[in-house]
Design an enzyme around this catalytic site. Structure first.
Site, short mmCIF file in Angstrom:
data_model
loop_
_atom_site.label_atom_id
_atom_site.label_comp_id
_atom_site.label_asym_id
_atom_site.label_seq_id
_atom_site.Cartn_x
_atom_site.Cartn_y
_atom_site.Cartn_z
N ASP A 47 158.47 177.59 88.14
CA ASP A 47 159.69 176.80 88.35
C ASP A 47 160.77 177.24 87.36
OD1 ASP A 47 158.39 175.33 90.28
OD2 ASP A 47 157.89 173.67 88.94
N TYR A 75 148.07 176.18 81.70
CA TYR A 75 149.41 175.66 81.41
C TYR A 75 149.34 174.63 80.28
CZ TYR A 75 150.67 177.38 86.10
OH TYR A 75 150.88 178.14 87.21
N ASP A 89 159.72 166.54 88.12
CA ASP A 89 160.03 167.03 86.78
C ASP A 89 161.35 166.44 86.30
OD1 ASP A 89 162.14 168.55 87.91
OD2 ASP A 89 160.83 170.28 88.20
N ARG A 181 153.16 169.68 88.41
CA ARG A 181 154.03 168.51 88.61
C ARG A 181 153.29 167.42 89.39
NH1 ARG A 181 158.24 170.35 92.11
NH2 ARG A 181 157.08 172.28 92.37
#
Length: 305
Positions: A47, A75, A89, A181
């Protein structure tokens, strides 16, 4: 007459540290211009808000980039509690606010345990998945919502790094196709207060980690093309998880002409995909088609007879 491709025949893999605020494609194109490369592609979208590891493949390496698309990822993310956004987000609009209960690490760990292992996850509308030829995020920006089927993904680990009053940091190792997310949103729902992420950084893709990553600024600061190309990893790092098979010059020539060859394949079984080498030089991938027989599968076009 075929058009001649502009740029230099650069081959290799760049471990790019993508900055926040750039799309993966924009970061890719900047890197491509810095290398003056004829051909480039990345190995899994991040993203615009996200930072971190974005392996970029140049030239011949693009032939093997699919092996990284299927790889597991690691992550680190910051999860903000009490607010749900339309994108999942901090770049989205807040659509709902809820009170955040007083949480202990034990409370969060209890919920995280429910999300370890195989889980069903509904992909977000703000994603690059397509519906009838259009990307979902394009439809979402028009205010449309399409029913999405849940997909089975795997969370190998979800480790709580820190906990504050209304936020916590998490490090996760997940299978391909997992949306962090969405994972954060689902955890927020399980905690009863909703959530979105405010930071996301990719730390690993397959065997690649943050070690050796370079920023666009660092690449730009290098004095010339030779120094930039020296920063690239060789093409075969993308397939170093596959078995290795050495062939002689005669076999290499036949393979390069699309012919099967008889080789000493050792313990390789029919259906396996070995990395092929001649005198230590990477040729590409083969396919074991029978006892002691290998056919070409995906070879470098730069291999000489």
């Amino acid at each position: 007459m075929a058009r001649r491709r502009r740029g230099l025949p650069v081959n290799g893999v760049l471990l790019l540290d993508k900055p926040a605020g750039l799309s993966s494609n924009y970061a890719l194109q900047r890197a491509r211009r810095l290398f003056q490369a004829q051909k480039a592609g990345h190995t899994g979208t991040l993203d615009p808000m996200a930072t971190g590891l974005l392996p970029v493949c140049f030239g011949e390496a693009t032939k093997f980039s699919a092996h990284l698309l299927d790889a597991d990822k690691v992550y680190r993310t910051r999860v903000e509690l009490g607010a749900i956004t339309d994108t999942g987000d901090a770049e989205g609009e807040v659509v709902e606010r809820r009170a955040v209960p007083r949480l202990t690490e034990a409370d969060v760990e209890e919920v995280l345990e429910r999300f370890r292992g195989e889980i069903d996850q509904v992909p977000p509308m703000y994603s690059a998945l397509k519906h009838q030829g259009r990307k979902l995020y394009e439809l979402a920006r028009e205010g449309k919502s399409i029913e999405r089927a849940a997909r089975r993904v795997k969370v190998y680990d979800a480790r709580l790094l820190s906990l504050a009053d209304t936020a916590f940091e998490l490090e996760v190792c997940v299978s391909k196709g997992t949306y962090i997310r969405t994972l954060a949103e689902d955890i927020g729902q399980a905690l009863g207060c909703g959530a979105h992420i405010s930071a996301l950084r990719r730390l690993a893709t397959g065997s690649f980690t943050t070690e050796g990553m370079l920023t666009l600024d660092a690449l730009e600061a290098l004095p010339g093309q030779a120094e930039r190309e020296a920063a690239l990893l060789p093409v075969d790092v993308l397939v170093d998880h596959l078995p290795r098979l050495e062939v002689d010059a005669v076999a290499a020539t036949r393979l390069n002409h699309g012919q099967s060859v008889r080789v000493e394949a050792g313990e390789l079984a029919e259906g396996e995909t070995p990395r092929l080498y001649r005198a230590g030089a990477f040729l590409g991938l083969g396919a074991v088609t029978g006892p002691q027989e290998v056919a070409p599968k995906r070879l470098l076009s730069t291999v000489a007879d």
